[in-house]
Write an enzyme that holds these catalytic residues in place. Structure first.
Site, PDB file in Angstrom:
ATOM      1  N   HIS A 236      71.030 -43.500  74.149  1.00  0.00           N
ATOM      2  CA  HIS A 236      70.490 -43.216  75.470  1.00  0.00           C
ATOM      3  C   HIS A 236      71.143 -44.100  76.525  1.00  0.00           C
ATOM      4  O   HIS A 236      71.498 -43.626  77.599  1.00  0.00           O
ATOM      5  CB  HIS A 236      68.974 -43.343  75.558  1.00  0.00           C
ATOM      6  CG  HIS A 236      68.500 -42.873  76.906  1.00  0.00           C
ATOM      7  ND1 HIS A 236      68.580 -41.552  77.286  1.00  0.00           N
ATOM      8  CD2 HIS A 236      68.070 -43.536  77.992  1.00  0.00           C
ATOM      9  CE1 HIS A 236      68.194 -41.421  78.536  1.00  0.00           C
ATOM     10  NE2 HIS A 236      67.881 -42.610  79.004  1.00  0.00           N
ATOM     11  N   HIS A 387      69.946 -29.587  80.664  1.00  0.00           N
ATOM     12  CA  HIS A 387      69.659 -30.826  81.414  1.00  0.00           C
ATOM     13  C   HIS A 387      70.923 -31.670  81.572  1.00  0.00           C
ATOM     14  O   HIS A 387      71.284 -32.065  82.681  1.00  0.00           O
ATOM     15  CB  HIS A 387      68.577 -31.620  80.680  1.00  0.00           C
ATOM     16  CG  HIS A 387      68.637 -33.102  80.915  1.00  0.00           C
ATOM     17  ND1 HIS A 387      68.262 -33.678  82.102  1.00  0.00           N
ATOM     18  CD2 HIS A 387      69.062 -34.122  80.121  1.00  0.00           C
ATOM     19  CE1 HIS A 387      68.440 -34.991  82.030  1.00  0.00           C
ATOM     20  NE2 HIS A 387      68.936 -35.288  80.839  1.00  0.00           N
ATOM     21  N   HIS A 389      74.051 -31.090  81.414  1.00  0.00           N
ATOM     22  CA  HIS A 389      75.173 -30.624  82.231  1.00  0.00           C
ATOM     23  C   HIS A 389      74.875 -30.796  83.724  1.00  0.00           C
ATOM     24  O   HIS A 389      75.786 -30.763  84.544  1.00  0.00           O
ATOM     25  CB  HIS A 389      75.533 -29.177  81.898  1.00  0.00           C
ATOM     26  CG  HIS A 389      76.340 -29.069  80.626  1.00  0.00           C
ATOM     27  ND1 HIS A 389      75.764 -29.029  79.385  1.00  0.00           N
ATOM     28  CD2 HIS A 389      77.679 -29.052  80.413  1.00  0.00           C
ATOM     29  CE1 HIS A 389      76.700 -28.978  78.456  1.00  0.00           C
ATOM     30  NE2 HIS A 389      77.876 -28.989  79.042  1.00  0.00           N
TER      31      HIS A 389
END
Lengths: 560, 149
Positions: A236, A387, A389
């Site tokens: 993340h 999301h 992209h």
């Protein structure tokens, strides 16, 4: 006096004579060109994936063995090489500009370029040989050729060399300037790279201690779940390593480009400090559905993920304030008049403004992903690529393209080729991605799985056909935009005859509220790093303790 | 860029953004052509097959289950995929990973669906998940296999 061609000589005669040294400028310049190579290869694969939705197989489109081989190439070249090499390139340049001195080590700068090149070439060969169709996430027990993991090591080491160089440069500067505030632009590159240095520990542990020995046959079996925990430790925070170079451009360059000043030195430092502190202890929100991890730890990571949304809200305020003051200085009146007064005719500005607009939707969908209960609806569906992209695929990628419209002229000394094409490129990308992501998001809400060759799926649910067409139309539009981008870049490098007018890096003047009004503690980089490490331990030690003992029982599988 | 052009472009952008992401486009919500769970598949297949005992009806029901749950790994055209092809499988003698052989009869097929790891086909990874199909569904799948010549 051209600043730029001087990269071929001994000094770089730009705004700060003697700072831009030729042997340091070529690795920055060629690393920037690796950005474009990665974008070309990854973008071509992206077009293939979009067309796969409407019946064009990856095998016939690009001569590959499978959709998943193309998807792996797409992910690795864009998520790792494209973003990493841009971060290395831009942040090295801005570190020099910020500290007003050459980087501490020319060898590290050049080493960063060579390791990036080595990682790209090695990775590309293995991927094209269909020996590493494990996607960008390389989840075990899927097992790739060990050289693929070695390529990943090269790519990460390249960023570590840049990190070491930035820190070294900072320490040299600090020795000469013991009482000064860290120049703001250098502060942003320094904190970005320290954050990434901490974040990359997870992937380093996974690859060096688990995956590489296992793929080399030293160990027979592995523990996929443990590997996933280490992967998402990095996985993340890596999105902020993609995003922060774009933020650096928005904070440091965009105000200057629209004729304004940044609002606040202190708010800017606080934003980057918050990213340093909170980017990493958030990884479990990618693992809400994974077994072996307590709901308590998942909930803590959920809250911290929402914390990390806060600096993006500060960014929205700061950038909007700068843009508004720029628009008003250019004659914009009324509530919204300043928006239209912005220099939309400048392709570098226009691309980045559009990237910001699209990013609002990217942030909103990101909050949906981070919310544990809602996440269960969209987990592992096409909603997720819809999301990202909007975020990395546009907020970052379109910003990189926008920055390239001054960066390439600056580095090459050539005037930007066909600015109107560059303008059209930005708009096409923005409209294309909105269409593409609408397709992916609606498909995801209709239970369409991600990482799946939907064109060859054994079944189709209602709503998928529309989703597939929107994805394909949007993807093709983005590909056309990408082609225009390459036309402009290649034209600038090889067809443009006139020297560029861009002889200075567009870094703004001191913010309206300058460093004197900003909290001195923000510059205590060492102490802030210690706090970041403590937060990481708080977020991950209980996770690991409750997960252990590891179960090394999975043999490698090759499913492609 | 002229102000008019900018207005038009921003207008298009806003329309795509706002309506594109809020509009609800009606989709065909009729019962799905392909069953997504086993009991439904059995019921649907049973209707198509009439009162039972119709082998072509059972094969059709089996194909529905195959399309939904098996086709990702097993082909019906003779080419191996993640798992062995079903063409010519039923009744054939196959080599197992442990070196022994077995005839792929109804008993073996049933066992392989419910306990895939018990007797693994040589040359394939032991990665097939357990499918808890009922007897009728398995009978339909076997009828479908028998129809693949």
């Amino acid at each position: 006096m051209s600043s730029i061609a001087a990269t071929q000589e001994t000094t770089f005669e730009g705004a700060q004579d003697g700072v831009f040294v030729a042997e340091q400028m070529w690795p920055i310049r060629y690393q920037l060109y690796l950005v474009f190579v990665a974008l070309a290869v990854g973008g071509w694969m992206g077009l293939g994936q979009a067309l796969e939705r409407v019946g064009v197989s990856m095998e016939s489109f690009a001569g590959l063995e499978s959709y998943y081989q193309g998807l792996s190439i797409h992910g690795v070249t864009l998520a790792l090489v494209f973003t990493f090499s841009f971060a290395n390139s831009l942040c090295s340049l801005l570190t020099i500009r910020g500290f007003g001195r050459p980087m501490a080590s020319t060898m590290l700068l050049q080493g960063s370029f060579w390791t990036m090149l080595a990682g790209l070439v090695l990775g590309a060969i293995i991927l094209l040989m269909n020996q590493a169709t494990v996607l960008f996430t390389f989840y075990t027990p899927m097992e790739a050729n060990p050289l693929f993991y070695l390529a990943a090591v090269f790519l990460v080491v390249s960023t570590w060399l840049t990190l070491a160089n930035i820190i070294w440069t900072y320490r040299q500067w600090r020795a000469d300037n013991p009482d000064e505030r860290i120049p703001l632009v250098a502060f942003t590159t320094l904190t970005t790279y320290i954050m990434w240095g901490l974040a990359s520990i997870g992937i380093a542990v996974e690859v060096v201690f688990f995956v590489l020995p296992w793929s080399l046959g030293i160990w027979d079996n592995t523990d996929p779940q443990l590997n996933r925990i280490f992967f998402w430790f990095t996985g993340h925070a890596i999105v902020y390593f993609w995003l922060l170079p774009a933020y650096i451009s928005w904070y440091m360059c965009m105000p200057k480009q629209v004729g304004a000043r940044l609002f606040s030195d202190g708010l800017t430092r606080m934003t980057f400090v918050l990213f340093l502190l909170f980017s990493i202890p958030t990884g479990l929100h990618h693992q809400y559905t994974d077994p072996g991890i307590s709901a308590t730890m998942k909930s803590i990571h959920l809250v911290l993920t929402f914390v990390i949304f806060f600096p993006s809200l500060i960014t929205a305020f700061s950038i909007m304030a700068a843009l508004e003051s720029g628009g008003r200085a250019r004659g914009g009146k009324g509530l919204f008049g300043w928006i239209f007064a912005l220099p939309w005719g400048n392709p570098s500005v226009s691309a980045q403004l559009l990237a910001m607009l699209v990013f609002t939707l990217g942030g909103a969908t990101g909050l949906i992903n981070a919310s544990m209960t809602v996440n269960l609806v969209v987990h592992n569906t096409a909603f997720i690529p819809g999301h990202f992209h909007l975020t990395v695929g546009t907020a970052v990628a379109l910003t990189i393209m926008g920055v390239s419209y001054w960066f390439v002229p600056f580095m090459s000394g050539k005037k930007l080729f066909q600015p109107k094409l560059a303008l059209a490129q930005g708009w096409l990308w923005a409209l294309g991605v909105l269409t593409f992501s609408r397709g992916q998001i609606s498909g995801g809400l209709e239970a369409m799985p991600r990482r799946t060759a939907i064109g060859e799926a054994a079944y189709e649910l209602p709503g998928w056909e529309l989703s597939n067409w929107l994805t394909a139309i949007g993807g093709v539009t983005m590909a056309v935009s990408g082609a225009l981008f390459f036309l402009v870049i290649v034209g600038t490098l090889f067809l443009s005859k006139e020297p560029t007018e861009i002889t200075e890096i567009p870094v703004g003047d001191e913010p309206v509220h300058g460093p004197k009004e900003s909290w001195a503690f923000f510059d205590r980089i060492g102490q802030l790093t210690v706090i970041a490490v403590v937060l990481i331990i708080f977020a991950y030690l209980p996770t690991l303790i409750s997960y252990l003992p590891a179960t090394f029982e999975s043999p490698g599988v090759k499913v492609w | 860029m002229s102000r008019t052009t900018l207005f038009v472009l921003l207008g298009i952008f806003a329309v795509v953004l706002i309506f594109g992401y809020t509009a609800v486009i009606p989709t065909n919500n009729e019962p799905r052509a392909v069953p997504t769970n086993t009991p439904g598949a059995a019921a649907g297949g049973g209707d198509e097959a009439g009162e039972g005992g119709d082998s072509s009806g059972a094969a059709a029901a089996g194909q529905s289950i195959y399309d939904a749950q098996c086709a990702a790994c097993h082909t019906t055209d003779g080419s191996d995929s993640i798992g062995p092809t079903w063409q010519g499988l039923i009744g054939s003698e196959i080599a197992l990973a442990d070196g022994s052989t077995v005839v792929a009869d109804e008993e073996y097929i049933t066992e392989s669906i419910r306990q895939p790891a018990a007797k693994v086909h040589d040359g394939f990874q032991p990665i097939m998940p357990v499918f808890e199909l009922n007897d009728d569904d398995i009978a339909s799948l076997i009828a479908f296999m028998q129809s693949l010549e």
